[in-house]
Write a protein that holds these residues in place. Structure first.
Motif, PDB file in Angstrom:
ATOM      1  N   PRO A   7      72.277 134.919 137.379  1.00  0.00           N
ATOM      2  CA  PRO A   7      71.807 136.071 138.169  1.00  0.00           C
ATOM      3  C   PRO A   7      72.908 136.741 138.967  1.00  0.00           C
ATOM      4  O   PRO A   7      72.937 137.968 139.095  1.00  0.00           O
ATOM      5  CB  PRO A   7      70.744 135.439 139.080  1.00  0.00           C
ATOM      6  CG  PRO A   7      70.301 134.221 138.354  1.00  0.00           C
ATOM      7  CD  PRO A   7      71.503 133.703 137.648  1.00  0.00           C
ATOM      8  N   LYS A   8      73.840 135.959 139.523  1.00  0.00           N
ATOM      9  CA  LYS A   8      74.940 136.551 140.291  1.00  0.00           C
ATOM     10  C   LYS A   8      75.831 137.397 139.389  1.00  0.00           C
ATOM     11  O   LYS A   8      76.285 138.480 139.768  1.00  0.00           O
ATOM     12  CB  LYS A   8      75.758 135.456 140.961  1.00  0.00           C
ATOM     13  CG  LYS A   8      74.990 134.658 142.007  1.00  0.00           C
ATOM     14  CD  LYS A   8      75.865 133.573 142.609  1.00  0.00           C
ATOM     15  CE  LYS A   8      75.084 132.761 143.637  1.00  0.00           C
ATOM     16  NZ  LYS A   8      75.905 131.676 144.226  1.00  0.00           N
ATOM     17  N   ALA A   9      76.092 136.898 138.179  1.00  0.00           N
ATOM     18  CA  ALA A   9      76.906 137.667 137.241  1.00  0.00           C
ATOM     19  C   ALA A   9      76.205 138.952 136.831  1.00  0.00           C
ATOM     20  O   ALA A   9      76.843 139.986 136.652  1.00  0.00           O
ATOM     21  CB  ALA A   9      77.224 136.816 136.008  1.00  0.00           C
ATOM     22  N   GLN A  10      74.887 138.890 136.678  1.00  0.00           N
ATOM     23  CA  GLN A  10      74.142 140.095 136.302  1.00  0.00           C
ATOM     24  C   GLN A  10      74.195 141.142 137.404  1.00  0.00           C
ATOM     25  O   GLN A  10      74.404 142.327 137.134  1.00  0.00           O
ATOM     26  CB  GLN A  10      72.696 139.714 135.983  1.00  0.00           C
ATOM     27  CG  GLN A  10      72.535 138.888 134.727  1.00  0.00           C
ATOM     28  CD  GLN A  10      71.096 138.531 134.454  1.00  0.00           C
ATOM     29  OE1 GLN A  10      70.181 139.057 135.089  1.00  0.00           O
ATOM     30  NE2 GLN A  10      70.867 137.633 133.510  1.00  0.00           N
ATOM     31  N   VAL A  11      74.005 140.705 138.649  1.00  0.00           N
ATOM     32  CA  VAL A  11      74.056 141.662 139.767  1.00  0.00           C
ATOM     33  C   VAL A  11      75.457 142.264 139.892  1.00  0.00           C
ATOM     34  O   VAL A  11      75.623 143.487 140.025  1.00  0.00           O
ATOM     35  CB  VAL A  11      73.645 140.972 141.081  1.00  0.00           C
ATOM     36  CG1 VAL A  11      73.849 141.909 142.263  1.00  0.00           C
ATOM     37  CG2 VAL A  11      72.190 140.540 141.011  1.00  0.00           C
ATOM     38  N   GLY A  12      76.481 141.402 139.834  1.00  0.00           N
ATOM     39  CA  GLY A  12      77.848 141.916 139.922  1.00  0.00           C
ATOM     40  C   GLY A  12      78.196 142.825 138.759  1.00  0.00           C
ATOM     41  O   GLY A  12      78.854 143.856 138.944  1.00  0.00           O
ATOM     42  N   GLY A  13      77.756 142.450 137.563  1.00  0.00           N
ATOM     43  CA  GLY A  13      78.023 143.290 136.397  1.00  0.00           C
ATOM     44  C   GLY A  13      77.357 144.643 136.492  1.00  0.00           C
ATOM     45  O   GLY A  13      77.960 145.672 136.145  1.00  0.00           O
ATOM     46  N   MET A  14      76.113 144.679 136.975  1.00  0.00           N
ATOM     47  CA  MET A  14      75.414 145.959 137.102  1.00  0.00           C
ATOM     48  C   MET A  14      76.063 146.844 138.151  1.00  0.00           C
ATOM     49  O   MET A  14      76.197 148.055 137.966  1.00  0.00           O
ATOM     50  CB  MET A  14      73.942 145.723 137.460  1.00  0.00           C
ATOM     51  CG  MET A  14      73.068 145.339 136.279  1.00  0.00           C
ATOM     52  SD  MET A  14      73.044 146.584 134.964  1.00  0.00           S
ATOM     53  CE  MET A  14      72.418 148.016 135.835  1.00  0.00           C
ATOM     54  N   LEU A  15      76.490 146.253 139.275  1.00  0.00           N
ATOM     55  CA  LEU A  15      77.147 147.054 140.314  1.00  0.00           C
ATOM     56  C   LEU A  15      78.457 147.641 139.798  1.00  0.00           C
ATOM     57  O   LEU A  15      78.750 148.828 140.013  1.00  0.00           O
ATOM     58  CB  LEU A  15      77.403 146.192 141.547  1.00  0.00           C
ATOM     59  CG  LEU A  15      76.161 145.771 142.341  1.00  0.00           C
ATOM     60  CD1 LEU A  15      76.556 144.866 143.496  1.00  0.00           C
ATOM     61  CD2 LEU A  15      75.401 146.993 142.852  1.00  0.00           C
ATOM     62  N   LEU A  16      79.248 146.827 139.103  1.00  0.00           N
ATOM     63  CA  LEU A  16      80.499 147.335 138.540  1.00  0.00           C
ATOM     64  C   LEU A  16      80.230 148.410 137.491  1.00  0.00           C
ATOM     65  O   LEU A  16      80.941 149.419 137.422  1.00  0.00           O
ATOM     66  CB  LEU A  16      81.284 146.178 137.917  1.00  0.00           C
ATOM     67  CG  LEU A  16      82.013 145.241 138.879  1.00  0.00           C
ATOM     68  CD1 LEU A  16      82.646 144.085 138.114  1.00  0.00           C
ATOM     69  CD2 LEU A  16      83.065 145.984 139.677  1.00  0.00           C
ATOM     70  N   ALA A  17      79.211 148.190 136.655  1.00  0.00           N
ATOM     71  CA  ALA A  17      78.905 149.155 135.603  1.00  0.00           C
ATOM     72  C   ALA A  17      78.463 150.491 136.194  1.00  0.00           C
ATOM     73  O   ALA A  17      78.899 151.562 135.745  1.00  0.00           O
ATOM     74  CB  ALA A  17      77.827 148.594 134.683  1.00  0.00           C
ATOM     75  N   LEU A  18      77.602 150.446 137.207  1.00  0.00           N
ATOM     76  CA  LEU A  18      77.142 151.687 137.826  1.00  0.00           C
ATOM     77  C   LEU A  18      78.294 152.416 138.518  1.00  0.00           C
ATOM     78  O   LEU A  18      78.415 153.641 138.409  1.00  0.00           O
ATOM     79  CB  LEU A  18      76.031 151.383 138.830  1.00  0.00           C
ATOM     80  CG  LEU A  18      74.686 150.962 138.232  1.00  0.00           C
ATOM     81  CD1 LEU A  18      73.726 150.524 139.337  1.00  0.00           C
ATOM     82  CD2 LEU A  18      74.073 152.094 137.419  1.00  0.00           C
ATOM     83  N   LEU A  19      79.140 151.663 139.225  1.00  0.00           N
ATOM     84  CA  LEU A  19      80.289 152.282 139.873  1.00  0.00           C
ATOM     85  C   LEU A  19      81.238 152.886 138.851  1.00  0.00           C
ATOM     86  O   LEU A  19      81.750 154.007 139.031  1.00  0.00           O
ATOM     87  CB  LEU A  19      81.018 151.239 140.727  1.00  0.00           C
ATOM     88  CG  LEU A  19      82.249 151.720 141.494  1.00  0.00           C
ATOM     89  CD1 LEU A  19      81.881 152.842 142.461  1.00  0.00           C
ATOM     90  CD2 LEU A  19      82.884 150.555 142.246  1.00  0.00           C
ATOM     91  N   GLY A  20      81.459 152.172 137.755  1.00  0.00           N
ATOM     92  CA  GLY A  20      82.325 152.707 136.708  1.00  0.00           C
ATOM     93  C   GLY A  20      81.750 153.928 136.038  1.00  0.00           C
ATOM     94  O   GLY A  20      82.479 154.882 135.728  1.00  0.00           O
ATOM     95  N   TRP A  21      80.432 153.923 135.804  1.00  0.00           N
ATOM     96  CA  TRP A  21      79.809 155.072 135.140  1.00  0.00           C
ATOM     97  C   TRP A  21      79.879 156.325 136.028  1.00  0.00           C
ATOM     98  O   TRP A  21      80.207 157.414 135.545  1.00  0.00           O
ATOM     99  CB  TRP A  21      78.360 154.746 134.803  1.00  0.00           C
ATOM    100  CG  TRP A  21      77.635 155.898 134.188  1.00  0.00           C
ATOM    101  CD1 TRP A  21      77.857 156.458 132.965  1.00  0.00           C
ATOM    102  CD2 TRP A  21      76.576 156.654 134.788  1.00  0.00           C
ATOM    103  NE1 TRP A  21      76.997 157.520 132.751  1.00  0.00           N
ATOM    104  CE2 TRP A  21      76.199 157.662 133.859  1.00  0.00           C
ATOM    105  CE3 TRP A  21      75.903 156.577 136.001  1.00  0.00           C
ATOM    106  CZ2 TRP A  21      75.181 158.565 134.127  1.00  0.00           C
ATOM    107  CZ3 TRP A  21      74.881 157.483 136.263  1.00  0.00           C
ATOM    108  CH2 TRP A  21      74.543 158.469 135.324  1.00  0.00           C
ATOM    109  N   VAL A  22      79.571 156.165 137.309  1.00  0.00           N
ATOM    110  CA  VAL A  22      79.653 157.310 138.221  1.00  0.00           C
ATOM    111  C   VAL A  22      81.089 157.826 138.300  1.00  0.00           C
ATOM    112  O   VAL A  22      81.341 159.044 138.262  1.00  0.00           O
ATOM    113  CB  VAL A  22      79.121 156.920 139.614  1.00  0.00           C
ATOM    114  CG1 VAL A  22      79.377 158.042 140.618  1.00  0.00           C
ATOM    115  CG2 VAL A  22      77.634 156.602 139.547  1.00  0.00           C
ATOM    116  N   SER A  23      82.045 156.910 138.397  1.00  0.00           N
ATOM    117  CA  SER A  23      83.453 157.322 138.462  1.00  0.00           C
ATOM    118  C   SER A  23      83.890 158.018 137.181  1.00  0.00           C
ATOM    119  O   SER A  23      84.666 158.985 137.214  1.00  0.00           O
ATOM    120  CB  SER A  23      84.338 156.104 138.719  1.00  0.00           C
ATOM    121  OG  SER A  23      83.990 155.462 139.927  1.00  0.00           O
ATOM    122  N   SER A  24      83.383 157.540 136.041  1.00  0.00           N
ATOM    123  CA  SER A  24      83.723 158.178 134.771  1.00  0.00           C
ATOM    124  C   SER A  24      83.167 159.598 134.691  1.00  0.00           C
ATOM    125  O   SER A  24      83.841 160.507 134.198  1.00  0.00           O
ATOM    126  CB  SER A  24      83.193 157.329 133.612  1.00  0.00           C
ATOM    127  OG  SER A  24      83.465 157.936 132.374  1.00  0.00           O
TER     128      SER A  24
END
Length: 224
Positions: A7-24
């Protein structure tokens, strides 16, 4: 049992993915891929992006003009447009797929195998989105370096330099790739062990036999 790391990896992965998508997405549309300062007029700064060129003047006035023709653009800008738009679409798709596969969502709770596949597909899609962000940004940066150190161009000619969007794009690609990797790896820890089958339920007659209620040979003779 599922490990606590999942679960911790999923939360961290989603936060990084959302931040990366917005930045992209921001990187795709801001005209800050290249900067040019004119020596003759230091109060005028030129900024180039994938879609337009902007001039920032002395009093903070910004004038932007779209590129005239898609075919007239340099190859790196033409392909970068396509790849960045593709990255934005893949990033959005990856976030949606990964969200459906998260453990906290009630979708497909009765089908953990499907949730793992959705999470894995989202992670892989986000990884591809990260690559399609890093490639055009790095290509434009590489050509910028080549043009800056081109010895055939006189020194008095202004040179384009890295803009803020270049660095933002590198961070965006790294965040997308890292988020996708975390989400994909979390599927390994969310695999639950197959529950052991309960003890075999014996039929009533079988239970009676095991409890000693079967006829003893001597008792059988008495009955006869």
């Amino acid at each position: 049992m599922a490990g606590g790391w999942g679960p911790k990896a999923q939360v961290g992965g989603m936060l990084l993915a959302l931040l990366g998508w917005v930045s992209s997405c921001v990187t795709t549309f801001v005209p800050l891929w290249k900067n040019l300062n004119l020596d003759l007029n230091e109060l005028e700064v030129w900024n180039m992006g994938l879609w337009q060129v902007c001039i920032t003047q002395e009093e903070g006035v910004v004038e932007c003009q779209a590129h005239g023709s898609f075919l007239a653009l340099p190859p790196e800008l033409r392909i970068s447009r396509l790849l960045m738009c593709l990255s934005n679409g893949l990033g959005l798709l990856g976030c949606l797929l990964a969200a459906l596969g998260l453990e906290g969502w009630r979708t497909c709770e009765d089908k953990p195998g499907r949730k793992r596949r959705l999470l894995l597909a989202g992670g892989v899609t986000l990884g591809v989105a990260g690559i399609t962000t890093l490639v055009p940004v790095s290509w434009v940066a590489y050509n910028t370096v080549l043009d800056f150190w081109d010895e055939t161009v006189p020194d008095i000619v202004p040179r384009w330099e890295f803009g803020e969007a270049t660095f933002l794009g590198w961070f965006a690609g790294a965040f997308l790739a890292a988020g996708g990797l975390l989400l994909a790896c979390s599927t390994c820890s969310t695999r639950t062990a197959t529950p052991l089958a309960p003890a075999c339920h014996q039929a009533p007659a079988a239970r009676a036999l095991t409890r000693g209620h079967h006829l003893h040979p001597k008792n059988a003779d008495l009955v006869i």
